[in-house]
Design a protein around this motif. Sequence first.
Motif, PDB file in Angstrom:
ATOM      1  N   MET A  68       0.810  -1.222   0.000  1.00 51.94           N
ATOM      2  CA  MET A  68       0.000   0.000   0.000  1.00 51.94           C
ATOM      3  C   MET A  68       0.846   1.275   0.000  1.00 51.94           C
ATOM      4  N   LEU A  69       1.941   1.253   0.751  1.00 54.85           N
ATOM      5  CA  LEU A  69       2.723   2.474   0.954  1.00 54.85           C
ATOM      6  C   LEU A  69       4.201   2.239   0.629  1.00 54.85           C
ATOM      7  N   ALA A  75       5.672   5.900   8.638  1.00 52.11           N
ATOM      8  CA  ALA A  75       4.256   5.584   8.402  1.00 52.11           C
ATOM      9  C   ALA A  75       3.730   4.611   9.438  1.00 52.11           C
ATOM     10  N   SER A  79       1.719   1.819  15.109  1.00 50.43           N
ATOM     11  CA  SER A  79       0.796   0.782  14.657  1.00 50.43           C
ATOM     12  C   SER A  79       1.481  -0.575  14.685  1.00 50.43           C
ATOM     13  N   ALA A  80       0.653  -1.619  14.668  1.00 51.70           N
ATOM     14  CA  ALA A  80       1.200  -2.973  14.675  1.00 51.70           C
ATOM     15  C   ALA A  80       1.978  -3.204  13.387  1.00 51.70           C
ATOM     16  N   LYS A  82       3.159  -4.571  10.045  1.00 55.05           N
ATOM     17  CA  LYS A  82       2.591  -5.385   8.974  1.00 55.05           C
ATOM     18  C   LYS A  82       3.501  -5.152   7.779  1.00 55.05           C
ATOM     19  N   MET A  85       2.820  -4.342   4.096  1.00 50.11           N
ATOM     20  CA  MET A  85       2.104  -3.108   3.748  1.00 50.11           C
ATOM     21  C   MET A  85       3.008  -2.169   2.938  1.00 50.11           C
TER      22      MET A  85
ATOM     23  N   LEU B 266      -3.227   6.095   6.809  1.00 48.96           N
ATOM     24  CA  LEU B 266      -3.572   4.879   6.058  1.00 48.96           C
ATOM     25  C   LEU B 266      -3.014   3.632   6.743  1.00 48.96           C
ATOM     26  N   CYS B 267      -1.809   3.765   7.264  1.00 49.71           N
ATOM     27  CA  CYS B 267      -1.171   2.643   7.942  1.00 49.71           C
ATOM     28  C   CYS B 267      -1.969   2.255   9.196  1.00 49.71           C
ATOM     29  N   GLN B 268      -2.362   3.238   9.979  1.00 47.33           N
ATOM     30  CA  GLN B 268      -3.155   2.973  11.194  1.00 47.33           C
ATOM     31  C   GLN B 268      -4.493   2.350  10.824  1.00 47.33           C
ATOM     32  N   LEU B 270      -5.380   0.579   8.195  1.00 49.67           N
ATOM     33  CA  LEU B 270      -5.297  -0.814   7.759  1.00 49.67           C
ATOM     34  C   LEU B 270      -4.880  -1.734   8.903  1.00 49.67           C
ATOM     35  N   SER B 271      -4.020  -1.217   9.783  1.00 53.61           N
ATOM     36  CA  SER B 271      -3.571  -2.046  10.903  1.00 53.61           C
ATOM     37  C   SER B 271      -4.723  -2.388  11.846  1.00 53.61           C
TER      38      SER B 271
END
Lengths: 179, 286
Positions: A68-69, A75, A79-80, A82, A85, B266-268, B270-271
Amino acid sequence: MSSSPTQAGIGAATFPPTDRSQLQIVGISEFKVSNDPNDVLVTYSLGSCIGVTVHDPIAGVGGLIHCMLPLSKGAREGSAPKPAMFVDTGVILLLNAVFDLGATRQNLVVKVAGAGSPMDQCNRFRIGERNIVILRKILWKNELMLAGEHTGGTRPKTVFLSIATGQAVVRTPEEQTNL
Amino acid sequence: MTNRDQVLEAVQQLPPIPVDACELVRLLQDPEVDPAELERAISLNPALTTHVLATANSAIFGARAEISTVRRAWLQLGSGRIQAAVMSAMVGPMACEPVEGYSLPGDALWEGALAIALATEELALKTGGPPPNEAFTAGLLVDIGKTVFGQVAQTKMSEIADLAFGGNISFEKAEEQLVGINHAEAGAIMLEAWGLPESIIQVVRWHHEPEMCPEEFRPIAELVHAAQYLCGMVGLGNGEDGNYYASSEAVFNRLGLSPDAIENCLCQTLSKLDLAREAFGLEKKS
């Protein structure tokens, strides 16, 4: 938009398969690898994301990732993790996974689709373009070249990869072409 | 010939949602709600109570001990979350059906709604705008009108798509031109028929044209607009309309989001999406 002019000709009637049960679906921020010749990997609805296919015809191994990125740094803060991504961490994971299954760098065929833009002209975040820039950087560092590309445009794309043949097809609402 | 009247008629024929659920949403919007009254209102509907408690105990909210009463859930999660749980119970079953016309398979509309809700909440946090919980709830219902519009205008969809893609027209404008109503207005009329609060109806109505939203609800409409644009850009929740929607330059300028902030949003989003599916989906609750 750059794309292979080749229409999915011979075999287009049977590939991609119409029977959805034959498809291994790769979700957004996921990747799959396989050495099962019955497998067809697919990822849907690529907007600014990219779908990267890798295939070694000698080893009969292939893989597909939906990133995605472009970059994991920053980014992913808070957050967890992944890793699939992101192009920078995900493509390395994909390469290592196909190498683990016996693929070799010399025989690996790499293709990409996606990196589209929203309909409006502003395209203010240029995520698709940046995804491609980072992909090229990663491939260059790993001495790999892109053998096929279908990027840009405003319509969502679906990518299929046949593990048996290495055929990669990109489908948009208007057309279906070999990558 | 599909037209506005047919869409309106289809909205009127939708089964009503439980009166107690509407009453609950209204209570939850009252900042001075009496917890005892709230608990009483929810307990009138045992299925809703189960749903609210299951949501409250889901992993996304990280409860350390089991939440076994509605009052505790409300105290721990706040009105916004409970409101989202009530709404997911109300519209989730409908939103999890395949959406004809837009070619959205089962669950796709609901997954898109959850992504937009999460992204709206993230943008609220990043911009210091409206309360994030309220932003989440507004994002959740944003495309509910597609269920009815897609069904009624099914035979017209390829014509709408041709007009949008061929003429480079935002998809909802093409809907308006060919059917006389778009999915956003259809959604607002649905929610109005169900008796939901004006704050939600107006945001749903104007999410593609936030500058038209009444001023008091506009900050949330702007966040929802931006969130939907971002989610659509990366392919979340797209169907036949393929994210062919214009974005408001003015809104993005006002929000002042850097590329890093957008990517982090976007990252948050999707997570958290898998956890949100579990919390606000229905599959693990029955």
